[in-house]
Scaffold this motif. Structure first.
Motif, PDB file in Angstrom:
ATOM      1  N   ASP A  36       0.837  -1.206   0.000  1.00 17.65           N
ATOM      2  CA  ASP A  36       0.000   0.000   0.000  1.00 17.65           C
ATOM      3  C   ASP A  36       0.866   1.247   0.000  1.00 17.65           C
ATOM      4  O   ASP A  36       1.855   1.328   0.731  1.00 17.65           O
ATOM      5  CB  ASP A  36      -0.916   0.021   1.223  1.00 17.65           C
ATOM      6  N   ALA A  37       0.467   2.236  -0.816  1.00 10.10           N
ATOM      7  CA  ALA A  37       1.285   3.433  -0.977  1.00 10.10           C
ATOM      8  C   ALA A  37       0.428   4.691  -1.096  1.00 10.10           C
ATOM      9  O   ALA A  37       0.573   5.465  -2.018  1.00 10.10           O
ATOM     10  CB  ALA A  37       2.189   3.288  -2.199  1.00 10.10           C
ATOM     11  N   GLY A  38      -0.494   4.867  -0.183  1.00  5.39           N
ATOM     12  CA  GLY A  38      -1.308   6.079  -0.210  1.00  5.39           C
ATOM     13  C   GLY A  38      -2.770   5.797   0.050  1.00  5.39           C
ATOM     14  O   GLY A  38      -3.179   4.654   0.258  1.00  5.39           O
ATOM     15  N   GLN A  39      -3.557   6.878   0.021  1.00  2.64           N
ATOM     16  CA  GLN A  39      -4.989   6.775   0.273  1.00  2.64           C
ATOM     17  C   GLN A  39      -5.714   6.213  -0.939  1.00  2.64           C
ATOM     18  O   GLN A  39      -5.331   6.468  -2.083  1.00  2.64           O
ATOM     19  CB  GLN A  39      -5.573   8.142   0.606  1.00  2.64           C
ATOM     20  N   THR A  40      -6.782   5.475  -0.678  1.00 10.03           N
ATOM     21  CA  THR A  40      -7.575   4.921  -1.761  1.00 10.03           C
ATOM     22  C   THR A  40      -8.221   6.043  -2.574  1.00 10.03           C
ATOM     23  O   THR A  40      -8.444   7.140  -2.067  1.00 10.03           O
ATOM     24  CB  THR A  40      -8.681   3.990  -1.231  1.00 10.03           C
ATOM     25  N   VAL A  41      -8.493   5.749  -3.833  1.00 10.28           N
ATOM     26  CA  VAL A  41      -9.171   6.694  -4.716  1.00 10.28           C
ATOM     27  C   VAL A  41     -10.313   5.971  -5.418  1.00 10.28           C
ATOM     28  O   VAL A  41     -10.298   4.742  -5.554  1.00 10.28           O
ATOM     29  CB  VAL A  41      -8.219   7.299  -5.777  1.00 10.28           C
ATOM     30  N   ILE A  42     -11.292   6.742  -5.854  1.00 11.52           N
ATOM     31  CA  ILE A  42     -12.354   6.207  -6.690  1.00 11.52           C
ATOM     32  C   ILE A  42     -11.991   6.588  -8.117  1.00 11.52           C
ATOM     33  O   ILE A  42     -11.775   7.755  -8.421  1.00 11.52           O
ATOM     34  CB  ILE A  42     -13.724   6.778  -6.296  1.00 11.52           C
ATOM     35  N   ALA A  43     -11.894   5.583  -8.977  1.00 13.09           N
ATOM     36  CA  ALA A  43     -11.478   5.808 -10.357  1.00 13.09           C
ATOM     37  C   ALA A  43     -12.535   5.292 -11.323  1.00 13.09           C
ATOM     38  O   ALA A  43     -13.119   4.227 -11.105  1.00 13.09           O
ATOM     39  CB  ALA A  43     -10.149   5.104 -10.631  1.00 13.09           C
ATOM     40  N   ALA A  44     -12.762   6.061 -12.380  1.00 16.94           N
ATOM     41  CA  ALA A  44     -13.646   5.613 -13.444  1.00 16.94           C
ATOM     42  C   ALA A  44     -12.966   4.465 -14.180  1.00 16.94           C
ATOM     43  O   ALA A  44     -11.742   4.452 -14.331  1.00 16.94           O
ATOM     44  CB  ALA A  44     -13.933   6.764 -14.399  1.00 16.94           C
ATOM     45  N   ASP A  45     -13.766   3.501 -14.615  1.00 14.79           N
ATOM     46  CA  ASP A  45     -13.212   2.333 -15.308  1.00 14.79           C
ATOM     47  C   ASP A  45     -13.987   2.076 -16.581  1.00 14.79           C
ATOM     48  O   ASP A  45     -15.137   1.652 -16.534  1.00 14.79           O
ATOM     49  CB  ASP A  45     -13.264   1.116 -14.396  1.00 14.79           C
ATOM     50  N   ARG A  46     -13.365   2.326 -17.728  1.00 12.07           N
ATOM     51  CA  ARG A  46     -14.000   2.058 -19.021  1.00 12.07           C
ATOM     52  C   ARG A  46     -13.424   0.819 -19.683  1.00 12.07           C
ATOM     53  O   ARG A  46     -13.850   0.449 -20.773  1.00 12.07           O
ATOM     54  CB  ARG A  46     -13.812   3.255 -19.961  1.00 12.07           C
ATOM     55  N   ILE A  47     -12.430   0.160 -19.032  1.00  7.17           N
ATOM     56  CA  ILE A  47     -11.777  -0.977 -19.690  1.00  7.17           C
ATOM     57  C   ILE A  47     -12.099  -2.327 -19.055  1.00  7.17           C
ATOM     58  O   ILE A  47     -11.627  -3.346 -19.531  1.00  7.17           O
ATOM     59  CB  ILE A  47     -10.251  -0.772 -19.781  1.00  7.17           C
ATOM     60  N   GLY A  48     -12.870  -2.337 -17.985  1.00  3.89           N
ATOM     61  CA  GLY A  48     -13.327  -3.605 -17.419  1.00  3.89           C
ATOM     62  C   GLY A  48     -12.424  -4.239 -16.381  1.00  3.89           C
ATOM     63  O   GLY A  48     -12.334  -5.465 -16.307  1.00  3.89           O
ATOM     64  N   ALA A  49     -11.770  -3.442 -15.556  1.00  4.01           N
ATOM     65  CA  ALA A  49     -10.937  -3.997 -14.478  1.00  4.01           C
ATOM     66  C   ALA A  49     -11.826  -4.661 -13.431  1.00  4.01           C
ATOM     67  O   ALA A  49     -12.970  -4.259 -13.223  1.00  4.01           O
ATOM     68  CB  ALA A  49     -10.101  -2.894 -13.832  1.00  4.01           C
ATOM     69  N   GLY A  50     -11.277  -5.669 -12.776  1.00  4.72           N
ATOM     70  CA  GLY A  50     -12.022  -6.379 -11.747  1.00  4.72           C
ATOM     71  C   GLY A  50     -11.336  -6.288 -10.398  1.00  4.72           C
ATOM     72  O   GLY A  50     -10.161  -5.937 -10.298  1.00  4.72           O
ATOM     73  N   ILE A  51     -12.071  -6.617  -9.371  1.00  6.47           N
ATOM     74  CA  ILE A  51     -11.527  -6.597  -8.018  1.00  6.47           C
ATOM     75  C   ILE A  51     -10.352  -7.560  -7.935  1.00  6.47           C
ATOM     76  O   ILE A  51     -10.414  -8.682  -8.439  1.00  6.47           O
ATOM     77  CB  ILE A  51     -12.618  -6.943  -6.988  1.00  6.47           C
ATOM     78  N   GLY A  52      -9.256  -7.101  -7.338  1.00 11.11           N
ATOM     79  CA  GLY A  52      -8.053  -7.905  -7.183  1.00 11.11           C
ATOM     80  C   GLY A  52      -7.012  -7.654  -8.261  1.00 11.11           C
ATOM     81  O   GLY A  52      -5.864  -8.064  -8.105  1.00 11.11           O
ATOM     82  N   GLU A  53      -7.388  -6.985  -9.351  1.00 11.32           N
ATOM     83  CA  GLU A  53      -6.429  -6.745 -10.429  1.00 11.32           C
ATOM     84  C   GLU A  53      -5.561  -5.522 -10.141  1.00 11.32           C
ATOM     85  O   GLU A  53      -6.006  -4.558  -9.513  1.00 11.32           O
ATOM     86  CB  GLU A  53      -7.148  -6.544 -11.756  1.00 11.32           C
ATOM     87  N   GLN A  54      -4.320  -5.601 -10.619  1.00 12.80           N
ATOM     88  CA  GLN A  54      -3.431  -4.449 -10.547  1.00 12.80           C
ATOM     89  C   GLN A  54      -3.675  -3.609 -11.789  1.00 12.80           C
ATOM     90  O   GLN A  54      -3.821  -4.140 -12.898  1.00 12.80           O
ATOM     91  CB  GLN A  54      -1.973  -4.887 -10.453  1.00 12.80           C
ATOM     92  N   VAL A  55      -3.737  -2.285 -11.595  1.00 18.14           N
ATOM     93  CA  VAL A  55      -4.101  -1.379 -12.677  1.00 18.14           C
ATOM     94  C   VAL A  55      -3.173  -0.167 -12.705  1.00 18.14           C
ATOM     95  O   VAL A  55      -2.462   0.120 -11.739  1.00 18.14           O
ATOM     96  CB  VAL A  55      -5.568  -0.901 -12.526  1.00 18.14           C
ATOM     97  N   ILE A  56      -3.218   0.540 -13.836  1.00 19.62           N
ATOM     98  CA  ILE A  56      -2.536   1.822 -13.983  1.00 19.62           C
ATOM     99  C   ILE A  56      -3.622   2.883 -13.938  1.00 19.62           C
ATOM    100  O   ILE A  56      -4.634   2.778 -14.649  1.00 19.62           O
ATOM    101  CB  ILE A  56      -1.775   1.904 -15.316  1.00 19.62           C
ATOM    102  N   VAL A  57      -3.424   3.895 -13.098  1.00 17.54           N
ATOM    103  CA  VAL A  57      -4.417   4.950 -12.923  1.00 17.54           C
ATOM    104  C   VAL A  57      -3.806   6.290 -13.309  1.00 17.54           C
ATOM    105  O   VAL A  57      -2.680   6.603 -12.919  1.00 17.54           O
ATOM    106  CB  VAL A  57      -4.908   5.000 -11.458  1.00 17.54           C
ATOM    107  N   SER A  58      -4.556   7.069 -14.073  1.00 14.01           N
ATOM    108  CA  SER A  58      -4.165   8.428 -14.424  1.00 14.01           C
ATOM    109  C   SER A  58      -5.058   9.378 -13.638  1.00 14.01           C
ATOM    110  O   SER A  58      -6.247   9.102 -13.449  1.00 14.01           O
ATOM    111  CB  SER A  58      -4.344   8.650 -15.933  1.00 14.01           C
ATOM    112  N   ARG A  59      -4.488  10.500 -13.202  1.00 10.56           N
ATOM    113  CA  ARG A  59      -5.250  11.454 -12.390  1.00 10.56           C
ATOM    114  C   ARG A  59      -5.230  12.837 -13.010  1.00 10.56           C
ATOM    115  O   ARG A  59      -4.373  13.161 -13.815  1.00 10.56           O
ATOM    116  CB  ARG A  59      -4.666  11.541 -10.982  1.00 10.56           C
ATOM    117  N   GLY A  60      -6.175  13.667 -12.594  1.00 13.57           N
ATOM    118  CA  GLY A  60      -6.213  15.065 -12.987  1.00 13.57           C
ATOM    119  C   GLY A  60      -6.657  15.280 -14.424  1.00 13.57           C
ATOM    120  O   GLY A  60      -7.439  14.518 -14.976  1.00 13.57           O
ATOM    121  N   THR A  61      -6.122  16.328 -15.043  1.00 15.17           N
ATOM    122  CA  THR A  61      -6.515  16.699 -16.397  1.00 15.17           C
ATOM    123  C   THR A  61      -6.347  15.565 -17.404  1.00 15.17           C
ATOM    124  O   THR A  61      -7.237  15.344 -18.231  1.00 15.17           O
ATOM    125  CB  THR A  61      -5.741  17.952 -16.859  1.00 15.17           C
TER     126      THR A  61
END
Length: 95
Positions: A36-61
């Motif tokens: 764990d490396a920070g506070q959780t975030v709520i992210a929009a998902d248009r590619i179909g990620a599932g619980i337990g998967e590792q993902v790449i997240v982009s933030r801001g603009t």
């Protein structure tokens, strides 16, 4: 961008315009070791990620740009599902 692990889903029956049919996931930021490396975030998902998967997240603009000319109130979006990764000189990687 950051690495994260999807730890849950968010259901909201009432959403702002432009967010209809948009899946929201709870993502725990992680470091390259999977710790764990920070506070959780709520992210929009248009590619179909599932619980337990590792993902790449982009933030801001950059996250909002993915929604073309729509004015969507998005701060974070999942942009990739991690298959594996390599950190030279270290042992670790995606499960």
């Amino acid at each position: 961008m950051f690495l994260g692990k999807v730890i849950g889903s968010v259901w909201a029956t009432q959403k702002e315009a432009g967010m209809e049919n948009l899946k929201l996931m709870v993502v725990q930021p992680i470091d390259w070791r999977g710790t764990d490396a920070g506070q959780t975030v709520i992210a929009a998902d248009r590619i179909g990620a599932g619980i337990g998967e590792q993902v790449i997240v982009s933030r801001g603009t950059p996250a909002r740009i993915l929604f073309s000319n729509q004015n969507v109130p998005i701060d974070a979006v999942i942009v990739g599902i991690v298959d594996s990764y390599e950190v030279p000189g270290a042992s670790g990687g995606a499960d």
